[in-house]
Design a protein around this motif. Structure first.
Motif, PDB file in Angstrom:
ATOM      1  N   LYS A 137     -11.338   7.601   2.491  1.00 17.11           N
ATOM      2  CA  LYS A 137     -12.398   6.592   2.596  1.00 17.11           C
ATOM      3  C   LYS A 137     -12.960   6.310   1.203  1.00 17.11           C
ATOM      4  O   LYS A 137     -13.225   5.168   0.840  1.00 17.11           O
ATOM      5  N   ASP A 143     -13.902   2.293   5.578  1.00 16.15           N
ATOM      6  CA  ASP A 143     -14.780   3.127   6.403  1.00 16.15           C
ATOM      7  C   ASP A 143     -14.109   4.050   7.411  1.00 16.15           C
ATOM      8  O   ASP A 143     -14.759   4.897   7.997  1.00 16.15           O
ATOM      9  N   CYS A 303      -6.259   2.356   6.304  1.00 20.99           N
ATOM     10  CA  CYS A 303      -7.705   2.340   6.082  1.00 20.99           C
ATOM     11  C   CYS A 303      -8.278   0.998   6.529  1.00 20.99           C
ATOM     12  O   CYS A 303      -7.715  -0.048   6.214  1.00 20.99           O
TER      13      CYS A 303
END
Lengths: 516, 370
Positions: A137, A143, A303
């Motif tokens: 992250k 996030d 991600c």
């Protein structure tokens, strides 16, 4: 040119046949004791009738020493990253994979874990997954992270799946049907969205090596679902107007997916978040030092932004402040991309690699990779005859890799990039990577001297290139007939256009050769 | 052993340097000589043949007498056999055609010819699709898609074949300007036919990567996608050339390879239409155009398809034009740029900008048109 260290190299030749052909009926690696007496029943009778094979499987029958010898011989006939200066295989980020990490993944505490074990007995690995998600992250700036995808291509596919789900959720899936990418992004940035049913629009580079904002504006619109873009592109050219690209797509309502597979030159310098990306993926088996291929397997870190977290593959690993647990819940999730949590051996190796380097160490990795590439680029362009770099005039800078062209060499001498590739084997180097498809740079060559290679390593490789290209001008036949230091010289170049010609199993081979 | 056919048109290209825009016909040739033109085709052919020197043991050149090929082979020491003898020192289109016919009879595994569009026309008329052909660019006019980028590229294709690698080929267009009109400032290109050209002569490397769709496969995918997106009631004018006609083949409709056909609701409504007919349909507002650029050149309009006149193009508009092309053809165009030259600058301007060129099933390349 420094003094050339040409090794007296020759590839191993064992003339080893396929293991099926070595089969001796009746040979066994292990003789199992007869269990019938103790069990009171023939074990075969315990198997339900519907699950019983009608005939014995056609497996090769060999004793242990013959099996071991066979595979060791094959391994000797193979050139791998650990015993060659593997600079040539650009876009693959062939870096050293620290061997101590193998101790972690071969540790019985990990190797003997079962994916269906209760969470309370697997807190260690769940903590590794959770902690590494926090690290990724930070590295991406996004996030939430999933490690389920089993390779870079699947990572892109997973992002395409999330994108599709996002538009379904918004009720706009029928309208948002188009993906924009660039021709110098990885081909899977086109292929994966196409697999999810998107149309694909590919942008071509201008004279500066990357597409223009005008081209993007010409194709973006209400049908745009998103953009899949690699930066730096396959050529090592960094698109400096990437944020403008992202803004244009965002204004049209589309999302931005960054392909971070070629991340090695960006550690500590560029994050997906600052580029404006909503999603990205990294290949743990490339920039993060987990090995490729045989010692692999691959693993992508997918991600996404907070808004997209609910679409990530399930299960997810969470922490309630006391214990780690597996969360299968997620009605909006794309479901499973692959079984369980993904290739956790790659996660462990990448975790160990990142922890051993720390924040400053990671940045040093990128800086060293860029420095190595620019040192090599300077020598190659100054000293190797007949080579050039595309878009050199308008875009003289490169990050971690370069797409060169042997076009001049080829026109001057008839020696092609492929011929140079054959001759490199005589110097003890594995084949180089030419280019992804389509070949918009003629006679391409894409090396990537990652941070793992010393100045001497790079010099040895460049010196070989210099010698080969000199030979091309003085004795072209010598290069055209290479390699000489292999068990076989040139294979006839053939390719399969029809799937029915494809032969990947012994059974199909026998069938195609009239043996079965 | 590669049977390599070779025809050099010794006078090709002589008009160019002396600003005669071609060398078709004896009068022009005489004028070119007067202006001091020297033969260049032999020089270009030699560049191509030099690529074959390392392979001299695995090929035999079948060629015509004297400056049409024999002299060059002897100079370079390439094994050769003469299959046609020109009757006099001054060769003509008839000699090119006769030599080409002799080479098709052998048959040659590949026919290399050095010349320009005029020579390509002569070869095409003689051999059609009988043998694979590749042009060594040596003429003034190089509009056809049958030429390698450079003489060396042409030689390299032959070298690959001499080393035993089989090559696939695709049909490519032969176009030629009417030189008399061209000299008077009018561009009047016509499509004369198609020949079998080895795939990607300028990007040999791409053939060495397996697993990618062939051009024929790409065209099938393009046609399948188009088929699904044809709108009822609209009239599609399908341009000339083998690529654009992929949709006709998909629909099982007859077509005029070198002309424009009209399709409505998956039926052929008119074959090989004129500009006047197109103009009539354009007036209904329901006319759409499906075209493919000329390989190696990138022209969408103004070369070989003058039925699409400025007034027709203006009526249809840029948004009514669908451009399709296999990716390899796009890559064969310098700078990957499309071109229009329909005859009216105002209309050319309307047609410029980016096109989403359909290259596969739902796969487009955004290509600039200048």
């Amino acid at each position: 040119m420094s003094e050339l260290k040409k090794r007296n190299f020759h590839e191993a030749q064992w003339d080893e046949s396929i293991i099926f052909e070595q089969s001796v009926p009746g040979s066994r690696s292990i003789l199992f004791p007869d269990a019938s007496e103790e069990a009171g029943v023939c074990p075969g009778e315990l198997i339900p009738a519907g699950l019983k094979r009608k005939s014995k499987p056609e497996l090769p029958e060999l004793a242990q020493p013959q099996v071991l010898r066979h595979y060791l011989r094959l391994s000797q006939e193979t050139i791998g990253q650990d015993f060659d200066i593997d600079i040539g295989l650009g876009t693959c980020t062939m870096k050293y994979s620290p061997k101590i990490n193998e101790q972690f993944v071969r540790n019985p505490k990990f190797a003997e874990l079962h994916p269906y074990q209760p969470d309370e007995t697997a807190q260690g690995i769940l903590k590794v997954i959770y902690d590494f998600e926090q690290i990724m992250k930070e590295i991406s700036g996004l996030d939430a992270v999933s490690f389920q995808a089993g390779g870079g291509g699947q990572g892109i596919y997973a992002n395409a799946a999330v994108l599709k789900q996002y538009w379904r959720d918004k009720g706009e899936a029928d309208q948002r049907t188009q993906i924009i990418t660039t021709i110098l992004s990885h081909p899977i940035d086109s292929a994966a969205p196409a697999t999810k049913g998107f149309e694909v629009i590919s942008l071509y580079p201008e004279a500066n090596g990357y597409p223009s904002i005008e081209a993007l504006k010409a194709v973006v619109g209400p049908k745009t679902a998103g953009i899949f873009i690699t930066n730096p592109e396959d050529t090592g050219v960094f698109n400096p107007i990437i944020r403008e690209f992202v803004e244009v797509v965002h204004e049209a309502g589309g999302l931005c997916v960054c392909d971070m597979a070629d991340y090695n030159g960006l550690f500590g310098i560029v994050r997906a978040k600052e580029l404006g990306a909503d999603m990205c993926h990294f290949n743990l088996h490339k920039a993060f030092a987990s090995p490729h291929g045989c010692m692999g397997p691959g693993c992508a870190a997918q991600c996404v932004s907070a808004e997209l977290e609910k679409y990530l593959p399930r299960p997810r690993v969470r922490f309630d402040g006391e214990k780690y647990y597996t969360d299968y819940d997620g009605p909006a999730s794309v479901g499973k991309i692959r079984q369980f949590h993904g290739s956790l051996a790659a996660v462990i190796r990448a975790y160990a690699w990142v922890m051993s380097l720390g924040r400053e160490g990671l940045k040093t990795v990128a800086e060293t990779a860029i420095l190595n590439n620019n040192y090599m680029m300077k020598r190659v362009l100054n000293e190797v005859r007949g080579i050039s770099m595309s878009w050199a005039e308008e875009a003289p800078n490169r990050l971690e890799q370069v797409r060169y062209s042997f076009e001049k060499l080829y026109k001057d001498t008839g020696v092609s990039a492929e011929d140079v590739n054959h001759h490199l084997l005589d110097f003890g180097f594995q084949r180089f990577f030419a280019s992804h498809h389509p070949l918009i740079v003629p006679e391409p060559f894409t090396p990537e001297p990652t941070e793992s290679y010393s100045k001497d390593d790079i010099d040895e490789y460049v010196d070989a290139l210099i010698q080969i290209c000199e030979e091309a001008y003085t004795e072209p036949e010598k290069v055209l007939n290479a390699p000489y230091a292999g068990p076989i010289s040139r294979l006839e170049e053939d390719h399969i256009h029809d799937w029915s010609e494809l032969c990947v199993t012994w059974r199909v081979w026998k069938r195609n050769h009239g043996l079965a | 052993m590669l049977k390599l056919g070779l025809i050099v048109n010794p006078i090709a290209g002589m008009g160019g340097r002396v600003a005669l825009k071609g060398t078709d016909g004896r009068e022009v040739l005489a004028k070119a000589r007067q202006r001091g033109a020297v033969p260049e085709a032999g020089v270009k052919a030699e560049k191509a043949l030099r690529m074959l020197l390392p392979h001299r043991d695995s090929l035999c050149v079948y060629t015509a007498s004297g400056a049409m090929g024999q002299d060059l082979c002897e100079k370079l020491g390439l094994p050769c056999r003469m299959v046609y003898e020109a009757p006099g020192p001054e060769t003509s289109a008839a000699d090119t055609a006769a030599a080409a016919r002799a080479l098709a009879e052998i048959p040659a595994d590949l026919l290399l010819f050095a010349g320009g569009d005029g020579t390509a026309r002569d070869v095409c008329g003689a051999v059609g699709e009988a043998v694979p052909v590749l042009g060594i660019p040596a003429g003034v006019k190089i509009q056809s898609a049958v030429f390698a980028f450079t003489p060396e590229d042409a030689g390299a294709v032959a070298a690959v074949m001499a080393s035993g690698t089989p090559m696939t080929d695709s049909l490519r267009e032969v176009v030629d300007l009417d030189e008399d009109e061209y000299r008077q400032g009018r561009v009047g290109a016509r499509l004369y036919g198609v020949m079998r050209i080895p795939d990607c002569p300028d990007r040999l490397q791409s053939m060495k990567q397996s697993g990618f769709a062939t051009e024929a496969g790409q065209l099938e995918a393009i046609a399948a996608f188009l088929d699904e997106h044809l709108e009822p009631g609209l009239i599609y004018a399908v341009g000339s050339g083998s690529s654009a006609k992929c949709i006709s083949r998909r629909l099982g409709l007859p077509y005029e390879l070198l002309g424009v056909d009209l399709i409505r609701d998956r039926q052929l409504i008119a074959r090989d239409v004129t500009e006047e007919q197109l103009w009539t349909y354009a007036g209904t507002g329901k006319l759409r155009i499906i075209v493919s650029p000329i390989g190696g050149q990138g022209f969408l309009f103004g070369r070989g398809n003058h039925q699409f006149s400025p007034r027709v193009l203006k009526a249809v508009g840029k948004d009514g034009i669908t451009v399709l092309s296999p990716e390899s053809k796009l890559l064969s165009i310098p700078d990957h740029t499309l071109r229009v030259d329909c005859g009216e600058e105002e209309v050319n301007r309307l047609l410029r900008g980016y096109y989403m060129v359909l290259c596969g099933y739902g796969y487009h390349a955004a290509i600039a048109c200048k």
